[in-house]
Scaffold this active site. Structure first.
Site, mmCIF file in Angstrom:
data_model
loop_
_atom_site.group_PDB
_atom_site.id
_atom_site.type_symbol
_atom_site.label_atom_id
_atom_site.label_comp_id
_atom_site.label_asym_id
_atom_site.label_seq_id
_atom_site.Cartn_x
_atom_site.Cartn_y
_atom_site.Cartn_z
ATOM 1 N N HIS A 153 -57.927 33.604 -45.548
ATOM 2 C CA HIS A 153 -57.648 33.615 -47.003
ATOM 3 C C HIS A 153 -57.161 34.974 -47.483
ATOM 4 C CE1 HIS A 153 -60.196 29.926 -47.137
ATOM 5 N NE2 HIS A 153 -60.903 30.603 -46.247
ATOM 6 N N SER A 203 -34.069 53.186 -51.875
ATOM 7 C CA SER A 203 -33.748 52.561 -53.153
ATOM 8 C C SER A 203 -32.621 53.365 -53.792
ATOM 9 C CB SER A 203 -34.992 52.581 -54.041
ATOM 10 O OG SER A 203 -34.627 52.637 -55.393
ATOM 11 N N LYS A 209 -38.879 55.708 -52.338
ATOM 12 C CA LYS A 209 -39.094 54.419 -51.692
ATOM 13 C C LYS A 209 -38.537 54.312 -50.289
ATOM 14 C CE LYS A 209 -39.679 50.746 -53.468
ATOM 15 N NZ LYS A 209 -39.199 49.525 -54.124
ATOM 16 N N GLU A 254 -37.834 41.404 -44.876
ATOM 17 C CA GLU A 254 -37.586 40.616 -46.092
ATOM 18 C C GLU A 254 -36.399 39.677 -45.900
ATOM 19 O OE1 GLU A 254 -38.545 43.014 -50.008
ATOM 20 O OE2 GLU A 254 -37.604 44.322 -48.547
#
Ligand code: ARG
Length: 462
Positions: free
Chosen positions: A156, A277, A283, A290
């Site tokens: 979970h 970024s 970043k 992704e």
């Protein structure tokens, strides 16, 4: 002016409809296989006496010339060729005149296209299998280095029990193996030859189907000509297997994305596989996993597309089948690219932060089950032990402490069976080491799993 289809027609096609009907814009990938199948067909026609051996040789030479022209980039079919099969036939007639017109004896584009796709897909399956193996080996190499690295195990997405990192990674090797096994099964059904089924009913021309099937390396040929030309199950099975591969890659990608977030910080991305970024200079983004996660969607879509395309089709060939190509090509390209990318990411894109991992595991309650198991070993029934430990966890939470901070006196107040051993039990290495059941995360068990895969890969190389 668009061409007239045949002498049966008086007028040419509406130019828009000509383009709408054509597959030449997306079936050029079948060229090699169409040439291979045509060479085999010509040889067979000579063997059964439909054409002479000399004619077969001339056909073969001309087909090979088209192959060369295509490699050199000079073979440029036009829209009026409609598809790759007509494009090759037209060029053939162009090259050798009326003999070129004999090649289509005893076959149809319906068995031809089905044969070409199967030949092409068989090769792609073998390439994807190699990519899957490279992916497994990249996982195995991390696993070898990380038997003793401890990572939180989750259910979970809540901390559950600590694991050997190698154990976690080997789970993905297992998944990839099932993918490979499934692909091999699909390959069995891909590797059957439809050629010789002609349009749908077979042909009165004396042909030798076993001979062409053998020449093209098929295991066998279809026993029912109708089924042969109207079966695209193999395409659906392949896309389904590919969807499962993508689902596995997407799950691993999701874990990597979580792991390299600041919240987890289990993994650092190297500069070779991370992106920045355009606006936030701090970043470092996990674009590769992704993208893999995102691309799973299009492969699932192709599976839906093919199933829906097929569901209402009466026997035998229907033009709808032409729609199978883009789905198949995109599925092959996507799966291959994602497997390559994830393998590179594993090989040079990830560093596991082992210190952070062990600190993380040492600062949670993932050793709670072990306290219950300890009480069980002292004769307390499990359900009772479970409640006792639950109360201790509650107490610790209210005091913002961990189980290891509970003193021996406190443990003994809770139950007199506790002794010094409890502190050993609580250490995360011991929690991992205790799970000695077959397939469990104990270091020696993980070592066994690792050895199994090392042996398997070294014997597959022999
Ligand atoms: N381009 C067609 C396809 O991909 C080839 C087969 C055409 N057959 C036919 N009967 N129109 O399906």
């Amino acid at each position: 002016m668009s061409k007239t289809w045949s002498d049966r027609f008086d007028e040419g096609l509406n130019p828009f409809i000509e383009g709408f009907n054509a597959s030449i814009g997306f079936d050029f990938f079948l060229l090699e296989k169409d040439l291979d199948a045509s060479v085999a067909h010509a040889k067979m026609l000579a063997r059964t006496g439909v054409i002479t051996f000399e004619e077969a040789k001339q056909l073969e030479n001309a087909l090979e010339q088209i192959r060369r022209e295509s490699l050199e980039g000079t073979f440029k079919p036009s829209l009026s060729d409609e598809d790759i099969h007509f494009a090759i036939e037209n060029r053939l007639i162009n090259l050798i005149g009326s003999l070129g017109k004999k090649l289509h004896t005893g076959r149809s584009r319906n068995d031809q296209v089905a044969t070409d796709i199967r030949l092409w897909l068989r090769e792609k399956i073998d390439q994807i299998d190699k990519e899957l193996e490279a992916f497994q080996i990249a996982l195995l190499n991390h696993a070898k280095d990380n038997i003793f690295t401890i990572i939180p195990g989750y259910t979970h997405l809540q901390r559950a029990q600590p694991l050997s990192l190698a154990h976690h990674l080997i789970a993905y090797i297992e998944m990839a193996q099932r993918d490979r096994d499934r692909l091999q099964e699909v390959r069995l059904r891909v590797n059957i030859c439809p050629l010789g089924s002609a349009a749908l009913a077979g042909t009165p021309v004396p042909i030798d189907r076993k001979y062409t099937a053998d020449l093209l390396g098929f295991d066998s040929f279809h026993l029912n000509s109708l089924d042969a030309v109207s079966d695209r199950d193999f395409a659906i099975e392949f896309t389904s297997t590919s969807s499962i591969i993508m689902m596995h890659l997407s799950r691993l990608s999701e874990e990597i994305i979580l792991w390299c977030s600041q919240e987890f910080s289990f993994v650092n991305l190297t500069d070779r596989c991370a992106t920045g970024s355009s606006i936030m200079p701090q970043k470092k983004n996990p674009d590769v996993p992704e993208l893999i996660r995102g691309k799973a969607g299009r492969v699932f879509g192709h599976l839906q597309g093919l199933l829906t395309m097929m569901k209402g089709l009466p026997l035998a060939y229907n033009k709808d089948f032409q729609e199978d190509k883009e789905s198949l090509v995109d599925t092959v390209q996507t799966v291959t690219a994602c497997l390559k990318a994830i393998t590179i990411l594993l090989e040079e894109g990830l560093n596991f932060c082992s210190e952070r991992l062990s600190e993380t595991v040492a600062s949670d309650f993932s050793n709670a089950t072990d306290v219950a198991d300890y009480l069980v070993s002292k004769g307390i029934p499990f359900r009772e032990a479970y409640q006792i430990v639950g109360r201790v966890v509650k107490l610790c939470l209210s005091q913002k402490t961990l189980l290891k901070d509970v003193s021996l006196e406190q443990w003994q107040e809770i139950n007199s069976v506790f002794d010094e051993e409890i502190f050993k039990i609580l250490k995360s290495e011991n929690v991992v080491a205790a799970r000695r059941s077959e397939g469990g995360t104990a270091f020696e068990r993980v070592r066994e799993q690792l050895n199994y895969w090392i042996d398997r890969f070294s014997s597959s190389k022999k």
